[in-house]
Design a protein around this motif. Structure first.
Motif, PDB file in Angstrom:
ATOM      1  N   GLN A 193       0.823  -1.205   0.000  1.00 48.36           N
ATOM      2  CA  GLN A 193       0.000   0.000   0.000  1.00 48.36           C
ATOM      3  C   GLN A 193       0.863   1.263   0.000  1.00 48.36           C
ATOM      4  OE1 GLN A 193      -3.024   0.410   3.073  1.00 48.36           O
ATOM      5  NE2 GLN A 193      -3.967   2.118   1.986  1.00 48.36           N
ATOM      6  N   ARG A 218      -6.757  -7.275  -3.189  1.00 51.48           N
ATOM      7  CA  ARG A 218      -7.431  -6.544  -2.130  1.00 51.48           C
ATOM      8  C   ARG A 218      -7.255  -5.043  -2.286  1.00 51.48           C
ATOM      9  NH1 ARG A 218      -5.441  -6.231   4.009  1.00 51.48           N
ATOM     10  NH2 ARG A 218      -7.053  -4.821   4.688  1.00 51.48           N
ATOM     11  N   LYS A 342       3.210   4.667   9.431  1.00 49.81           N
ATOM     12  CA  LYS A 342       1.879   5.239   9.608  1.00 49.81           C
ATOM     13  C   LYS A 342       0.795   4.203   9.297  1.00 49.81           C
ATOM     14  CE  LYS A 342       1.557   9.557   8.728  1.00 49.81           C
ATOM     15  NZ  LYS A 342       1.519  10.847   8.007  1.00 49.81           N
ATOM     16  N   LEU A 343       0.999   3.453   8.223  1.00 49.60           N
ATOM     17  CA  LEU A 343       0.005   2.437   7.857  1.00 49.60           C
ATOM     18  C   LEU A 343      -0.086   1.344   8.916  1.00 49.60           C
ATOM     19  CD1 LEU A 343       0.745   2.206   4.026  1.00 49.60           C
ATOM     20  CD2 LEU A 343      -1.357   3.038   5.085  1.00 49.60           C
ATOM     21  N   PHE A 345       0.388   1.702  12.069  1.00 47.46           N
ATOM     22  CA  PHE A 345      -0.365   2.317  13.153  1.00 47.46           C
ATOM     23  C   PHE A 345      -1.861   2.309  12.834  1.00 47.46           C
ATOM     24  CE2 PHE A 345      -1.920   6.522  14.766  1.00 47.46           C
ATOM     25  CZ  PHE A 345      -1.966   6.165  16.095  1.00 47.46           C
ATOM     26  N   LEU A 346      -2.207   2.607  11.600  1.00 49.51           N
ATOM     27  CA  LEU A 346      -3.616   2.645  11.224  1.00 49.51           C
ATOM     28  C   LEU A 346      -4.206   1.240  11.115  1.00 49.51           C
ATOM     29  CD1 LEU A 346      -3.658   5.384   8.432  1.00 49.51           C
ATOM     30  CD2 LEU A 346      -3.938   5.640  10.891  1.00 49.51           C
ATOM     31  N   ASN A 347      -3.394   0.270  10.757  1.00 50.33           N
ATOM     32  CA  ASN A 347      -3.929  -1.061  10.465  1.00 50.33           C
ATOM     33  C   ASN A 347      -4.233  -1.863  11.721  1.00 50.33           C
ATOM     34  OD1 ASN A 347      -4.661  -3.037   8.457  1.00 50.33           O
ATOM     35  ND2 ASN A 347      -2.831  -4.174   9.027  1.00 50.33           N
ATOM     36  N   THR A 348      -3.291  -1.938  12.644  1.00 46.76           N
ATOM     37  CA  THR A 348      -3.514  -2.746  13.846  1.00 46.76           C
ATOM     38  C   THR A 348      -2.974  -2.055  15.097  1.00 46.76           C
ATOM     39  OG1 THR A 348      -1.499  -3.981  13.303  1.00 46.76           O
ATOM     40  CG2 THR A 348      -3.589  -5.016  12.729  1.00 46.76           C
ATOM     41  N   LEU A 349      -2.695  -0.749  15.003  1.00 46.38           N
ATOM     42  CA  LEU A 349      -2.195   0.010  16.145  1.00 46.38           C
ATOM     43  C   LEU A 349      -0.831  -0.535  16.558  1.00 46.38           C
ATOM     44  CD1 LEU A 349      -3.330   2.474  17.548  1.00 46.38           C
ATOM     45  CD2 LEU A 349      -4.343   1.011  19.264  1.00 46.38           C
TER      46      LEU A 349
ATOM     47  N   LEU B  90      -2.563  12.600   3.440  1.00 45.39           N
ATOM     48  CA  LEU B  90      -2.766  12.556   4.882  1.00 45.39           C
ATOM     49  C   LEU B  90      -2.794  13.946   5.518  1.00 45.39           C
ATOM     50  CD1 LEU B  90      -0.651   9.406   5.596  1.00 45.39           C
ATOM     51  CD2 LEU B  90      -3.045   9.663   6.179  1.00 45.39           C
ATOM     52  N   ASP B  97      -1.152  17.597  10.197  1.00 44.67           N
ATOM     53  CA  ASP B  97      -1.540  16.227   9.900  1.00 44.67           C
ATOM     54  C   ASP B  97      -2.028  15.544  11.183  1.00 44.67           C
ATOM     55  OD1 ASP B  97      -1.423  13.431   9.637  1.00 44.67           O
ATOM     56  OD2 ASP B  97      -0.158  13.666   7.873  1.00 44.67           O
ATOM     57  N   SER B  99      -2.915  12.402  11.797  1.00 48.21           N
ATOM     58  CA  SER B  99      -2.316  11.115  12.138  1.00 48.21           C
ATOM     59  C   SER B  99      -1.022  11.324  12.892  1.00 48.21           C
ATOM     60  CB  SER B  99      -2.014  10.311  10.887  1.00 48.21           C
ATOM     61  OG  SER B  99      -3.175  10.091  10.169  1.00 48.21           O
ATOM     62  N   VAL B 102      -1.701  12.415  16.371  1.00 48.21           N
ATOM     63  CA  VAL B 102      -2.149  11.288  17.188  1.00 48.21           C
ATOM     64  C   VAL B 102      -0.941  10.491  17.672  1.00 48.21           C
ATOM     65  CG1 VAL B 102      -3.362   9.084  17.138  1.00 48.21           C
ATOM     66  CG2 VAL B 102      -4.419  11.092  16.123  1.00 48.21           C
ATOM     67  N   THR B 185      -9.387  -1.985  16.324  1.00 52.19           N
ATOM     68  CA  THR B 185      -8.852  -1.200  15.201  1.00 52.19           C
ATOM     69  C   THR B 185      -8.905  -2.014  13.911  1.00 52.19           C
ATOM     70  OG1 THR B 185      -7.369  -0.035  16.691  1.00 52.19           O
ATOM     71  CG2 THR B 185      -6.827   0.053  14.363  1.00 52.19           C
ATOM     72  N   ASN B 189     -11.300  -1.389  10.491  1.00 50.82           N
ATOM     73  CA  ASN B 189     -10.696  -1.310   9.155  1.00 50.82           C
ATOM     74  C   ASN B 189     -11.306  -2.331   8.208  1.00 50.82           C
ATOM     75  OD1 ASN B 189      -8.208   0.520   8.659  1.00 50.82           O
ATOM     76  ND2 ASN B 189      -7.988  -0.102  10.776  1.00 50.82           N
ATOM     77  N   GLN B 214      -8.955   8.215  10.183  1.00 52.40           N
ATOM     78  CA  GLN B 214      -7.736   7.682   9.575  1.00 52.40           C
ATOM     79  C   GLN B 214      -8.035   6.501   8.667  1.00 52.40           C
ATOM     80  OE1 GLN B 214      -5.635   7.077  13.283  1.00 52.40           O
ATOM     81  NE2 GLN B 214      -4.493   8.976  13.020  1.00 52.40           N
ATOM     82  N   ARG B 218      -7.285   6.320   4.700  1.00 52.23           N
ATOM     83  CA  ARG B 218      -6.411   5.268   4.209  1.00 52.23           C
ATOM     84  C   ARG B 218      -7.068   4.518   3.062  1.00 52.23           C
ATOM     85  NH1 ARG B 218      -5.182  -0.275   7.292  1.00 52.23           N
ATOM     86  NH2 ARG B 218      -3.891  -1.146   5.643  1.00 52.23           N
ATOM     87  N   ARG B 220      -9.098   5.757   0.987  1.00 53.68           N
ATOM     88  CA  ARG B 220      -9.423   6.712  -0.062  1.00 53.68           C
ATOM     89  C   ARG B 220     -10.931   6.950  -0.165  1.00 53.68           C
ATOM     90  NH1 ARG B 220      -5.085   7.053  -3.967  1.00 53.68           N
ATOM     91  NH2 ARG B 220      -3.273   6.143  -2.980  1.00 53.68           N
TER      92      ARG B 220
END
Lengths: 490, 490
Positions: A193, A218, A342-343, A345-349, B90, B97, B99, B102, B185, B189, B214, B218, B220
């Protein structure tokens, strides 16, 4: 709707109406084939689809049965709304949905089968007891740490140990580049990604590790499959053509002990590949999870060794060498580090602290190298034995790879033998195999299977390989079945 | 480039050239503001950006320092290629920003600060010892299970316990619907990806939990922020207008003890909301992680209670009630179950077995209800104390919410006081707060902060709240600073 989908829908209807009830056996592949005047292959695809939908289950030696606890009904309630379309086009023309076949294969491994189709290493060779001891003694400390100590990029002690290990293996990495992930699966997903937007063309080896194809689907990208030599790896000229002509945005490869082919790219080819990609400014994701499982005297290099531009995103994991169930992997994302962190963090912390610390302690104090030497020796031996057994028990026309690392063998079945049919018949006999269909988007490898040889060679395993050979012989099309020592052509 | 970005780039250049060296203090906010003739707010944004890039770090009581081990350079090497664009947009117009803010907020919690800005509950109240005991005694058994026992949907014993718990709370769920995830999280997602393609409009509460914004970025998609009452929740008429006029594809809400506002939607409003969404065939993702943390006598209902169409995707977790570090959550995805299960498999393969089993054992054998009663009582008390302290120590014009569950308080600062300035000044004094900026895409909540009251009320916490009140007073624009007991207007 394809023939097999129509058949699956018919059978699902019978189950829904109670014609066949929970726990009852459904008619066999052969009976169904005769009754509906459909090929055995079509019936098997229909059964696999029903199994992946949770409607039926296979029981070794017995056939397919209606599940007692079916999953939620696929059809909406009478007064409800239309089901929105699935988010990604997961089914592929002509083939059964690969993702579903992958899941079905993995699940079948649980059901007491001989796990030749498993992608996982035999868990018995791993130092569970030591890791558990560390986890137990660390658990109080971890409790006090709370959550924030393990936010991305990950636990500092584990990151230090990973950097040290890379250095020992000849790769000087900045510890600040490392990002711990939930296994290499998450690392691959995040890196993909990070490097390319939806719609991108992604070059992959053919055959390739199926999770790469799934990740590409995906993210609404599409795979450009590059011919890959079973001994030398991806065809660099073909890769360059694809970059120039098809605008490839990124590339995903496995230069060491590729899954499923088992080759290692030479240093010269690795260097040439990085040069090619840098020339065209194309980032490459290097999946190197089998790095430590080499059979030779020296550990291999990786693409990252030849990269001074930050364009190689290296993905790795402890799942193949130390502890599959802990789900600890990492990425070295080069110039994409900030995006990948960053991803993550966003995906599963964060990634749980305890398994990270337990692995860090093990790497610090225990004989990781001793453990790995033992594993490498076992796998190298088992590779030879498995290849010899296939040559002995399978009919003429069968070809096998000669892996130089890892723990999977790739078998080309004689012409006319469909891997999916072998898969289904083997499953009835309590043997799982990996059907070649899952390693490509099309049918290019529908005559291939992948066999896992990480398990110790026992009479049971040998008997399973012999059975697979016999079943393969039965599946050779009749016209040529009388001349079993020559290659059969359809 | 915005002013604060230009300033940040200047300072980054000075660091790169060695003008300011690793470990050295950089000029203070006030000095920098005077020197560059920029507002304090602009300087703070620049410093936050540099901090999030890993170039500088704040030290309580001391100011900002150049990091000794900077992260990888953001600028490529001289002879290397252009950095491809980041995958998602982002940065947001006008704001720093989110994210990055955070992550910076979360990291600051580690550095010995009073963690009023933390999103996590105080870990000391959780039954770590019992969970560790279970994990220790289960670890041998789990080692034998290997990997495949815990493929999606998750460990069957945990799934049974989750279903039982839902039933006790008045929600009859089919265990077959439950999918275990790496915390809520991941559940959020996966559900979001399952219900809507990229480009979709997603309705959210305003303010909303930042991870939802977020996730939307992510993938889009874009957020449509619906006015949300601090006591009653999302404005249903405004939601319906957004659905009709802006083609909202899905909705994400937190009907119970919303983060950050702390309200609970009434049963009537929950029922009306589900009816509205079913009427328009819009799926809704219900984030219900605070469900068990109610202060009243009866546990709340959830949207899922009113859904007979499978359009509610319920997301939940044990992170707020039992064990934040284990990262065990789950989804009840209704009619999207198959898609969510497949996405879970693609995203992180399986969830580690041991924490799942340890939690299952705890739920089976221990006093989960007793533990929760204790937690609820503590949080309810601390909510009152924190709100009273804010009313006492903050200047006139400050308003606070009255949460009925969860553990966060939402504070509206007097007119003219920017949360980011308070954030930065508080950080210098070793106090973290959650700046309102992260709870929306625009600047609607730039005058708000979120305070965590899950920690026991100690003199240290009280002193921190008093300090925040004093700092807030100092930040009231000068023109009105002489009349502190009246609302200040810019």
């Amino acid at each position: 709707m394809k023939l097999y989908e129509t058949l699956a829908a018919d059978i699902a209807g019978q189950i829904a109406q109670g014609v066949i009830r929970a726990g009852e056996r459904i008619p066999s592949v052969r009976q169904t084939s005769q009754h509906h005047n459909l090929s055995v292959s079509t019936v098997i695809r229909a059964f696999l689809l029903l199994e992946s939908q949770g409607l039926i289950e296979s029981r070794p030696q017995s056939g397919y049965f209606v599940r007692r606890k079916p999953a939620l009904p696929a059809t909406p309630a009478a007064d409800s709304v239309e089901t929105p379309p699935a988010p990604a086009e997961l089914a592929r023309g002509g083939s059964i949905d690969s993702s579903e076949l992958v899941l079905t294969t993995l699940r079948s491994i649980n059901q007491g089968s001989v796990p030749l189709g498993s992608p996982y290493p035999d868990p018995s060779i791993f130092p569970w007891a030591r890791l558990n001891q560390y986890a137990n003694s660390l658990s109080r400390r971890v409790a006090q740490l709370g959550m924030t100590a393990d936010l991305p990029p990950g636990n500092p002690e584990l990151i230090r140990q990973i950097a040290r290990r890379h250095l020992e293996n000849g790769l000087a990495v900045d510890a600040g580049e490392i990002i711990v992930t939930t296994g290499a699966t998450e690392a691959l997903n995040l890196c993909l990604q990070a490097v390319a937007p939806p719609g991108s063309a992604i070059a992959v080896e053919s055959p390739t590790y199926y999770a790469v194809l799934q990740a590409i689907e995906r993210m609404r990208m599409h795979a450009v499959e590059i011919p890959t030599d079973p001994a030398h790896g991806i065809d660099l000229a073909a890769l360059e053509r694809a970059i120039v002509e098809q605008g490839v945005a990124a590339c995903v490869v496995m230069p060491n002990f590729q899954n499923p082919l088992g080759f290692m790219m030479s240093d010269a080819r690795k260097r040439a590949m990085v040069g090619l990609l840098v020339k065209h400014r194309v980032p490459v994701i290097e999946n190197d999870v089998y790095h430590e499982l080499y059979y030779g005297d020296v550990h291999p290099s990786c693409l990252k060794n030849y990269d001074s531009d930050g364009l190689v995103l290296h993905c790795n994991s402890f799942s193949k060498t130390l502890s599959p169930a802990n789900r600890i992997g990492w990425a070295l994302p080069g110039r994409y580090r900030a995006q990948v962190e960053k991803l993550k963090f966003l995906n599963t912390l964060n990634t749980p602290a305890l398994p990270q610390l337990a692995i860090a302690e093990y790497l610090k104090n225990d004989g990781y190298d001793y453990h790995l030497r033992k594993v490498r020796k076992a796998y190298a031996q088992q590779a030879s034995i498995m290849a010899a057994a296939v040559r002995r028990f399978f009919p003429a026309g069968t070809r096998v790879t000669a892996p130089v690392g890892g723990y999977v063998l790739w078998v080309n079945l004689p012409d006319g033998v469909l891997a999916l049919e072998l898969y289904a018949r083997a499953q009835e006999r309590g043997i799982s195999v990996g059907a070649g269909n899952i390693f490509a988007t099309g049918d290019a490898f529908q005559h291939c299977i992948r066999l896992n040889y990480s398990y110790p060679w026992t009479p049971e395993v040998e008997a399973a390989v012999r059975t697979l050979g016999l079943l393969t012989g039965e599946l050779i099309p009749r016209a040529t079945n009388c001349t079993p020592r020559k290659n059969a052509h359809l």
